[in-house]
Design an enzyme around this catalytic site. Structure first.
Site, PDB file in Angstrom:
ATOM      1  CD  GLN A  55      28.031  24.915  -9.250  1.00 20.82           C
ATOM      2  OE1 GLN A  55      29.033  24.598 -10.049  1.00 20.82           O
ATOM      3  NE2 GLN A  55      27.178  23.882  -9.237  1.00 20.82           N
ATOM      4  NE  ARG A  92      27.189  29.038 -13.684  1.00 21.75           N
ATOM      5  CZ  ARG A  92      27.006  29.573 -12.607  1.00 21.75           C
ATOM      6  NH1 ARG A  92      26.708  30.929 -12.229  1.00 21.75           N
ATOM      7  NH2 ARG A  92      26.546  28.574 -11.563  1.00 21.75           N
ATOM      8  CE  LYS A 151      21.655  20.367 -13.920  1.00 15.96           C
ATOM      9  NZ  LYS A 151      20.578  21.135 -13.404  1.00 15.96           N
ATOM     10  CE  LYS A 195      19.003  20.870  -6.999  1.00 13.70           C
ATOM     11  NZ  LYS A 195      18.833  21.068  -8.493  1.00 13.70           N
TER      12      LYS A 195
END
Length: 228
Positions: free
Chosen positions: A187, A208, A33, A62
């Protein structure tokens, strides 16, 4: 790529991205990605080099603007030959429909619902809504499905909700994936690869946990094993 695991190349430049990818054997190329950081730093050449080397690419920009502008952006990005591209469902039904028309079936369009970094309280305050995250994700998924997009991006915790209201071939891609001993980072709504599979995710995005691991290849293989 029935159940893809994308490695998020959250690196500042092309060199560090390929230094990382060179830790993988040539016969074991992961799907990757590319997000805003790397794409804005390097431009289309990062995609071109990844594709030349045989990587399948998920471009995560996005896209969120008026329908005409998003459609034009999608048409421009088709030339890069990426396999997946994100738009933002909060742009609305007409914007998503315009993106689908522009894509002409040549790329998988994924609609972002609610970011994994947002809490229920923050969503309510920012978006001035009394809905829960689950209700919001369900509504945005229904709009995305109506628009004809190929799938959605949500936290793994909402994957089961999406699974219940979409066809089997509708893609449910989930970031927010961590192994048990990992830090959450920024997150909030996260889970493990095994749990994401149980919740109905059809693909994962992992950053990560792999890119900062001492042995990225072993961690990648472990995640694949848990998710398959």
């Amino acid at each position: 790529m029935n159940k893809p695991v994308f490695i998020a190349l959250d690196f500042p430049n092309l060199k560090t991205a390929f230094d990382f990818l060179n830790k993988f054997p040539s016969h074991e190329k992961p799907a990757v990605k590319v997000g805003m950081e790397l794409f804005y730093a390097e431009g289309p050449k990062i995609i071109q080099q990844l594709r030349q080397k045989g990587y399948k690419v998920f471009l995560d920009l996005k896209l969120y603007d008026i329908p005409h502008t998003v459609a034009a952006a999608v048409r421009s990005l088709l030339a890069l030959d990426v396999q997946y591209l994100t738009i933002h469902s909060l742009g609305g039904l007409k914007m998503m429909e315009a993106a689908v028309d522009a894509a002409e079936g040549k790329i998988k369009l994924l609609a972002v619902t609610q970011l994994t970094s947002i809490s229920a309280n923050e969503m309510r305050g920012t978006q001035l809504t009394s809905a829960t995250i689950e209700q919001s994700v369900k509504h945005l998924t229904q709009l995305a499905l109506l628009a004809g997009v190929d799938g959605t991006i949500s936290s793994p915790l909402e994957a089961n909700i999406i699974k219940q209201i979409t066809p089997d071939d509708f893609l449910k891609i989930t970031p927010g994936i961590r192994l048990f001993n990992d830090q959450n980072g920024d997150q909030i709504r996260i889970t493990t690869p095994k749990k994401a599979k149980e919740f109905g995710a059809s693909g994962l995005v992992v950053g990560r946990s792999i890119t900062q691991a001492a042995d990225p290849l072993s961690v990648y293989r472990k995640i694949l094993e848990e998710f398959e």
